[in-house]
Design an enzyme around this catalytic site. Structure first.
Site, PDB file in Angstrom:
ATOM      1  N   GLU A 197      41.562 -20.955 -18.522  1.00 33.80           N
ATOM      2  CA  GLU A 197      42.881 -20.324 -18.526  1.00 33.80           C
ATOM      3  C   GLU A 197      42.822 -19.087 -17.631  1.00 33.80           C
ATOM      4  O   GLU A 197      43.194 -19.140 -16.475  1.00 33.80           O
ATOM      5  CB  GLU A 197      43.292 -19.976 -19.953  1.00 33.80           C
ATOM      6  N   GLU A 230      41.173 -13.104 -30.094  1.00 32.24           N
ATOM      7  CA  GLU A 230      42.526 -13.659 -29.956  1.00 32.24           C
ATOM      8  C   GLU A 230      43.184 -13.847 -31.315  1.00 32.24           C
ATOM      9  O   GLU A 230      44.388 -13.647 -31.467  1.00 32.24           O
ATOM     10  CB  GLU A 230      42.450 -15.004 -29.221  1.00 32.24           C
TER      11      GLU A 230
END
Length: 913
Positions: A492, A762
């Protein structure tokens, strides 16, 4: 006669003393640290009217600049005076605009400043600083884009390309610059040496709209006979990028553009640029990819390829390619560099027999490997953030990213390997292919990130909170790699706008991010859709619709943050069309009802969900969030319009924000002050964004507090978390805010610390108490969004805050807030004016507060639970000037102070412990 001589001698001594005193007094105020567009002596800029800033250093208190004078000389014309401001009666020492004649391509100037202060002193002229213009018009590029004509047909990453050219210089060189860029990433060499330590150049921008070029001073590197070499790798341009691991998003061909501008002492000049006379080939970098790593085959090394005398007869001639030069821009941000090195702390043999180095820190970069073996031996390095609960190497959360470096030895003895065009996010390194057990000193971690200047430090009496601050800063370092990425390890690593928006103020406390944001926000505008919609990631490689509330609002909020922190009006002016387009997009979606409903949004991303029978989950209605942000961004746009002189727009958007606020109240708020989404995030948004009528604010704040008490922890996601503690504190619930900060069980900020985290996760429970992991599809252990709590630590706990009416720390608000069992907390921050300090401690029965206010600024100090008759300043009673500004309130006292160092002391009775 003797008496006359004695009188004259005494008079002479007095005069000498006065002269000596005057000399000492004259140097008490100095001008230092001159910067141009946030950079020291920048080389190759393309801003025609750059802004100039300086710091005033004085050993006196209460020093303010009353006037300044700038002089600019033309270094390209033997120091001829180019422009002088004359004496300007102004206190401005930050972002003073150069207002001289228009500057030309490659023109170099020198500038100095002197100032007058409120002590009736004029400083000496500062030491000279410089700036140099880059290439300002496309026709000044004489070089051509070149590429490798024939490439192997392989899937995925293609081998890196090597370029070279030999040339001579027949005269004595006065100065030489090289202007260079690429499609792909480049490294440039001259006579066998790297031209720069910059990494990942030319950087990642919206390549279809903007490509940066770099300027380097190569005067000292040139010789009579010269060889220039360059290596090009796929990078973001044509490597794997985006969720689908797509190759060639921006193009299928790498290309190099380089132009040497050489000026001789006899006044003549010469240009040597990329053209078809250059040679190009492949080399030892046979595979190089951002996500998947690099394979380097040392058997293919070409000794001396970037130096003189190398036989390039088997290399092919470069092919000229028709690429645009109109989109070339000089950089405004900061380059990526190798910032520090760390050594592994442990060598592990896992239960499955893997050999793993523990670096002791989740970091971003790579490792330097030293190894010895036979020709053709292959050593493989793999990278991971965590180990499993059994202690084995764990890479499932990397998804499709291989994160693997391979080094094939040439058998020449001790060999050293570092990758060129890839990076990894990791703490653990698995090594394979060695014939013997490795030693700890066999690898070294190389930490890379954008070369931002560190500005702020927060420290307190609790080691776990200090570790939290460490994790916040390392999360920022790892993810501020030319763009603000969401994560640095999996497939990502994209510039997610929502993450950047919620973290922007914390980021600005930790580092000087003004140039970083200036560069990135230009790409936000470049990739913004014609209808005003802002993509989810910038640069936009996902090609999705974008336009999610709180994510796309980055277009307004980050420029506003930059203005508050640095007093930067130009970013407001430059980004204003983008901001306005986004608000108009929301207006079109909301319609006449002023309610933004029905669209797709991320909402309060990754909010807490519980299996408790008395709790249904912290799902906040997305329409509520969207309408809240619609009002907030419209209100900010109104303020921004007023600041930059767009007065009609200021009235228009202020009224729009007010209309949205009324619609919000009608749609989402009950008469009792309860919100339709009874969540911590909903109340935090409504209170922080001033969306409630005055009489309902206390009731809504109590609903928020009651929910926090009921749950005993936070339930917020990406949207609510940055607002939660500061909203509680703003409405008198400090005890709950500190409770949330100190909580160590999941979910909390300190839970990951108890699990050994060295960066922000996260998810609140990326690693569960039993050692198992969250969803492998989305579980990064270096993801800075939840680190936004840092803003509250700086502004509230330590007590250093920004005055929006006097931004950029021109006037500073200093108000410590003890609590949570802390016995001390403090911040030091290097503003554009100088060091600001706000540090408090409980010293026996006393509360002690240490303050530093830089020259040319003032501050308002507020002391909680203080009484004037019990207060000392610097171990003495208050001075008349401080006493004259004293204001007693039910919360304590406040006073105004000028620049200097202060220590306030008074009894700690009545303060929260």
């Amino acid at each position: 006669m003797m008496k006359q001589i004695l009188r004259l001698t005494k008079l002479l001594l007095v005069l000498l003393a006065i002269s000596s005193f005057s000399t000492v007094a004259a140097v008490k105020t100095e001008v230092k640290e001159l910067i141009c567009e946030y950079h020291t002596n920048p080389l190759g800029i393309d801003i025609q009217k750059p802004r100039l800033s300086w710091k005033i250093v004085s050993d006196e208190e209460n020093v303010l600049q009353t006037a300044y004078e700038i002089k600019v000389t033309d270094q390209s014309a033997k120091g001829k005076l180019l422009w002088t401001s004359g004496k300007v009666n102004s206190a401005q020492s930050v972002d003073v605009t150069y207002d001289g004649p228009a500057l030309k391509s490659m023109q170099r100037v020198s500038w100095q400043v002197r100032v007058w202060d409120n002590k009736n002193k004029v400083s000496a002229w500062s030491a000279p600083a410089t700036w140099e213009m880059g290439i300002l018009e496309p026709e000044s590029w004489k070089a051509s884009w070149i590429t490798l004509g024939s490439e192997p047909e392989v899937k995925g990453s293609k081998p890196a390309q090597y370029f070279r050219k030999e040339f001579t210089t027949a005269k004595t060189i006065k100065s030489a610059r090289v202007y260079v860029t690429s499609h792909g990433l480049y490294q440039l060499f001259l006579n066998g040496k790297k031209v720069s330590t910059d990494l990942f150049t030319p950087g990642w921008t919206s390549y279809k709209n903007r490509i940066q070029y770099q300027t380097y001073d190569v005067t000292s590197m040139l010789q009579a006979k010269n060889t220039v070499g360059a290596i090009l790798g796929d990078g973001w341009f044509r490597g794997n990028i985006g969720w689908s691991s797509q190759n060639g998003y921006y193009g299928s061909k790498l290309a190099l553009l380089a132009q040497f501008q050489i000026t001789y002492t006899d006044g003549t000049s010469e240009v040597v640029g990329t053209d078809q006379s250059w040679k190009v080939s492949n080399g030892p970098i046979v595979f190089s990819d951002i996500y998947n790593g690099e394979t380097y085959d040392a058997r293919k090394e070409m000794s001396g390829w970037s130096g003189a005398g190398f036989n390039d007869s088997e290399w092919e001639k470069a092919t000229i390619t028709d690429q645009s030069k109109k989109i070339l821009i000089a950089p405004q941000g900061v380059v990526v560099k190798a910032i520090e090195e760390i050594k592994p702390i442990k060598l592990i043999i896992t239960p499955t027999g893997e050999t793993v180095f523990d670096m002791g820190q989740n970091m971003v970069g790579w490792v330097r490997l030293k190894v010895q073996g036979k020709k053709g031996d292959q050593v493989t390095l793999k990278f991971a953030e965590v180990l499993t609960k059994e202690g084995n190497f764990y890479t499932d959360n990397l998804r499709s990213a291989k994160c693997t470096d391979n080094f094939i030895l040439n058998g020449s003895g001790i060999e050293t390997f570092e990758p060129h065009f890839t990076f990894h996010g990791f703490r653990f390194v698995k090594i394979e292919g060695l014939s013997a057990q490795p030693s700890l000193d066999q690898i070294t971690g190389v930490v890379i990130h954008s070369d931002m200047t560190p500005t702020g430090t927060f420290v307190c009496s609790d080691p776990m909170i200090n570790q939290l601050q460490h994790n916040i800063q390392w999360g920022q370092k790892g993810n501020f790699l030319d763009v603000p990425t969401d994560c640095p390890q999996r497939d990502e690593r994209l510039g997610w706008t929502g993450d950047a928006q919620v973290f922007s103020m914390t980021a600005a406390f930790n580092f000087n991010v003004a140039p970083f944001y200036t560069k990135w926000m230009r790409d936000v505008a470049a990739d913004q859709l014609p209808n005003g919609r802002v993509p989810h990631v910038i640069p936009d490689v996902l090609r999705q619709d974008g336009g999610s509330t709180a994510w796309a609002d980055v277009s307004v909020i980050v420029p506003w943050t930059t203005y508050l922190t640095y007093g930067d009006k130009r970013i407001l002016e430059v980004q204003y069309p983008s901001m306005k387009a986004w608000v108009e997009y929301m207006k079109a979606r909301a319609g006449e009802k002023n309610l933004w409903t029905g669209d797709t949004h991320f909402g309060d991303w990754l909010a807490f969900a519980s299996n408790r029978s008395d709790y249904t989950g912290a799902t906040t209605e997305k329409d509520l969030i969207a309408t809240a942000y619609y009002s907030y961004s419209s209100g900010l746009l109104a303020k921004i319009a007023a600041i930059i002189g767009q007065n009609d727009d200021a009235k228009k958007y202020a009224q729009l924000s007010e209309n949205i606020k009324k619609a919000f109240q009608k749609e989402f708020v009950t008469p009792a002050g309860r919100l339709v989404s009874n969540t911590q995030t909903a109340y935090s948004l409504a209170l922080a964004f001033d969306l409630l009528p005055e009489d309902l604010i206390p009731k809504a704040a109590k609903y928020l507090a009651d929910d926090v008490k009921k749950m005993g922890h936070l339930t917020t996601g990406f949207v609510g978390t940055p607002l939660l503690c500061k909203t509680l504190s703003a409405h008198g619930y400090d005890d709950l805010a500190f409770m949330l900060l100190n909580r160590k069980d999941y979910p909390s900020w300190l839970y990951p610390v108890t699990q050994g985290a060295t960066t922000i996760w996260e998810r609140w429970d990326g690693q569960k108490p039993d050692g198992s992991f969250q969803d492998v599809g989305m579980n990064s252990f270096n993801h800075y969004a939840y680190g936004a709590i840092g803003e509250w630590l700086y502004r509230y706990v330590a007590g250093m805050d920004i005055d929006p009416e006097n931004p950029g720390y021109k006037h500073i608000l200093l108000a410590p807030h003890p609590g949570g069992g802390l016995t001390n907390a403090g911040v030091e921050f290097n503003s554009l004016y100088g060091k600001v300090k706000s540090a408090w401690k409980i010293d026996g029965n006393d509360f002690v507060y240490e303050v530093t206010v830089p020259a040319n600024t003032t501050a308002t100090v507020t002391l909680p639970s203080a009484k004037a008759d019990q207060l000392t300043v610097n171990a003495q009673a208050m001075t008349a000037s401080i006493k004259g500004s004293l204001k007693q309130t039910d919360k304590g006292i406040s006073m105004n102070v000028g620049s200097g160092n202060y220590t306030f002391r008074y009894p700690a009775e009545g303060l929260k412990k």
